[in-house]
Design a protein around this motif. Sequence first.
Motif, PDB file in Angstrom:
ATOM      1  N   THR A  26       0.704  -1.256   0.089  1.00 38.02           N
ATOM      2  CA  THR A  26      -0.213  -0.065  -0.058  1.00 38.02           C
ATOM      3  C   THR A  26       0.754   1.191   0.088  1.00 38.02           C
ATOM      4  O   THR A  26       1.842   1.199   0.395  1.00 38.02           O
ATOM      5  CB  THR A  26      -1.051   0.172   1.220  1.00 38.02           C
ATOM      6  OG1 THR A  26      -0.259  -0.036   2.385  1.00 38.02           O
ATOM      7  CG2 THR A  26      -1.901  -1.260   1.077  1.00 38.02           C
ATOM      8  N   HIS A  27       0.291   2.229  -0.643  1.00 37.40           N
ATOM      9  CA  HIS A  27       1.035   3.532  -0.816  1.00 37.40           C
ATOM     10  C   HIS A  27       0.050   4.691  -1.124  1.00 37.40           C
ATOM     11  O   HIS A  27      -0.811   4.421  -1.986  1.00 37.40           O
ATOM     12  CB  HIS A  27       2.178   3.527  -1.826  1.00 37.40           C
ATOM     13  CG  HIS A  27       3.184   4.603  -2.207  1.00 37.40           C
ATOM     14  ND1 HIS A  27       3.776   5.308  -1.147  1.00 37.40           N
ATOM     15  CD2 HIS A  27       3.282   5.564  -3.048  1.00 37.40           C
ATOM     16  CE1 HIS A  27       4.247   6.317  -1.677  1.00 37.40           C
ATOM     17  NE2 HIS A  27       4.122   6.466  -3.097  1.00 37.40           N
ATOM     18  N   THR A  28       0.225   5.846  -0.567  1.00 37.60           N
ATOM     19  CA  THR A  28      -0.663   6.907  -0.801  1.00 37.60           C
ATOM     20  C   THR A  28      -0.681   7.448  -2.547  1.00 37.60           C
ATOM     21  O   THR A  28      -1.442   8.116  -2.992  1.00 37.60           O
ATOM     22  CB  THR A  28      -0.325   7.970  -0.066  1.00 37.60           C
ATOM     23  OG1 THR A  28       0.875   8.411  -0.063  1.00 37.60           O
ATOM     24  CG2 THR A  28      -0.804   7.649   1.445  1.00 37.60           C
ATOM     25  N   GLY A  29       0.578   7.260  -3.077  1.00 37.15           N
ATOM     26  CA  GLY A  29       0.952   7.551  -4.255  1.00 37.15           C
ATOM     27  C   GLY A  29       0.655   6.261  -5.451  1.00 37.15           C
ATOM     28  O   GLY A  29      -0.070   5.765  -5.199  1.00 37.15           O
ATOM     29  N   TYR A  30       1.856   6.272  -6.197  1.00 34.84           N
ATOM     30  CA  TYR A  30       1.685   5.224  -7.223  1.00 34.84           C
ATOM     31  C   TYR A  30       2.880   4.370  -6.900  1.00 34.84           C
ATOM     32  O   TYR A  30       3.941   4.511  -6.496  1.00 34.84           O
ATOM     33  CB  TYR A  30       1.936   5.446  -8.777  1.00 34.84           C
ATOM     34  CG  TYR A  30       3.161   6.236  -8.989  1.00 34.84           C
ATOM     35  CD1 TYR A  30       4.465   5.593  -9.257  1.00 34.84           C
ATOM     36  CD2 TYR A  30       2.973   7.617  -8.995  1.00 34.84           C
ATOM     37  CE1 TYR A  30       5.456   6.463  -9.575  1.00 34.84           C
ATOM     38  CE2 TYR A  30       4.347   8.352  -9.223  1.00 34.84           C
ATOM     39  CZ  TYR A  30       5.430   7.774  -9.588  1.00 34.84           C
ATOM     40  OH  TYR A  30       6.751   8.216 -10.073  1.00 34.84           O
ATOM     41  N   ILE A  31       2.670   2.875  -7.193  1.00 37.29           N
ATOM     42  CA  ILE A  31       3.644   1.783  -7.110  1.00 37.29           C
ATOM     43  C   ILE A  31       3.619   0.946  -8.508  1.00 37.29           C
ATOM     44  O   ILE A  31       2.464   0.522  -8.916  1.00 37.29           O
ATOM     45  CB  ILE A  31       3.326   0.835  -5.740  1.00 37.29           C
ATOM     46  CG1 ILE A  31       3.694   1.530  -4.840  1.00 37.29           C
ATOM     47  CG2 ILE A  31       4.487  -0.418  -6.027  1.00 37.29           C
ATOM     48  CD1 ILE A  31       3.300   0.477  -3.538  1.00 37.29           C
ATOM     49  N   ILE A  32       4.571   1.110  -9.379  1.00 39.80           N
ATOM     50  CA  ILE A  32       4.581   0.391 -10.702  1.00 39.80           C
ATOM     51  C   ILE A  32       5.640  -0.532 -10.640  1.00 39.80           C
ATOM     52  O   ILE A  32       6.762  -0.309 -10.376  1.00 39.80           O
ATOM     53  CB  ILE A  32       4.849   1.445 -11.752  1.00 39.80           C
ATOM     54  CG1 ILE A  32       3.714   2.777 -11.668  1.00 39.80           C
ATOM     55  CG2 ILE A  32       4.846   0.787 -12.925  1.00 39.80           C
ATOM     56  CD1 ILE A  32       4.125   3.650 -12.751  1.00 39.80           C
TER      57      ILE A  32
END
Length: 401
Positions: free
Chosen positions: A26-32
């Motif tokens: 989980t992360h408030t931004g992006y994880i690609i």
Amino acid sequence: MKKNILLIITLITMLACKNKPETQETHTGYIITGTVKGVNNGTIKLNEEGVQDRSKIKTINSTEIVNGTFKFKGNVEHPDMVSVIVNDKYNGRFIIENSNITLDIDVTDRNERNTYFKPIVKGSKSHDLYTEMEEKSIAALNNPKFKKIDTLRALFDKAKQSKNQKDMDIALAAQKELMPLIEEQAKERVKVKYNFVKQNPSSPVAVHVLGYQYSEGRMNDAQLKEYYNLFTGDARKTNFFKSYITKVYKDNFENIGVGNTAPDFTLKNLENTNITLSKVNAKYKLVDFWASWCVPCRASFPHLKELRKKYQKDGFEIIGIGTADVEEKWKKAIEEDQTPWLHVFDVAPVVKGRASYGPVAKAYGVPHLPTTLLLDANNTIVLRNPTKEELDTKLKDVFKH
């Protein structure tokens, strides 16, 4: 007995833990996360997309490719199109957003002349929507009633290869005959784009769905104003809106539109002599930006020859500006087409056999080729990208025949 009960409880607990599904990070931004076929180790970058001045493009993230895999982690203010650059050689694009995204990239069949790849994107709802809308707009091209249009490409390819004017005349005649069908096809395709934009004016996706349809060659002045003012919120924050759409709007209505003075320039002609726009003695001048590879540009030349022959004695001249081209190919095209007017070349760096717009084309806000402007004796812009009919009518009006 107690030992057996404890053993059963332990086994159940172990099985429950084993069968518990893995949770995504989980992360408030992006994880690609992603894979690259064809590159085992190297670098991969996310660059801004839609910025018209290539020297001002920024890298928003960069990471290493290790054993064919990579991972980005970051945050974006709003969804937007980005370029994916592999080893500073291969490139693709997708719409990024703050979510868990996977990219699968395959460059095994790419080379120095064919560097573009289309990544398989999962997890970006914005990209899914963009892809869906593109497919809907392209579907119009596959309508059986437009099948006849497919024959045009073969005719123009034949004319290009044979370099025979008769073949070009045949292709142009076929194009003229099919023009009503071509226009109908174009209208059906863009109707999908227009409807989506009107229904989603604040969506960054809508900006990219509209794309280069927003240009003076494809929209009239009323439409350019309507769609520029239609966008709101995050849509206006996208790089494409800020860099391209805003520039087209300002060039048409504020900077280099009708009524403004055209920027003066000095460029070399075929004899390597300087030609300055303001020193070209003519009552009306048609400035024509073109390139050797541009089929519509060269298809317009027979009609321009007719206009010059008819009005040159009255004070009409054409200045052809070769841009986004290789100089040798530009010279060869002039020789092949036998265009008798003034020709100058807008020099720009050539990378891998391809050139970008030169400084004069940029100063004029050239959005596409061909781009034409009719100027009066004072270099005031009278018409910008006129249709054939608009140009004919204007010249007939000013020269009285």
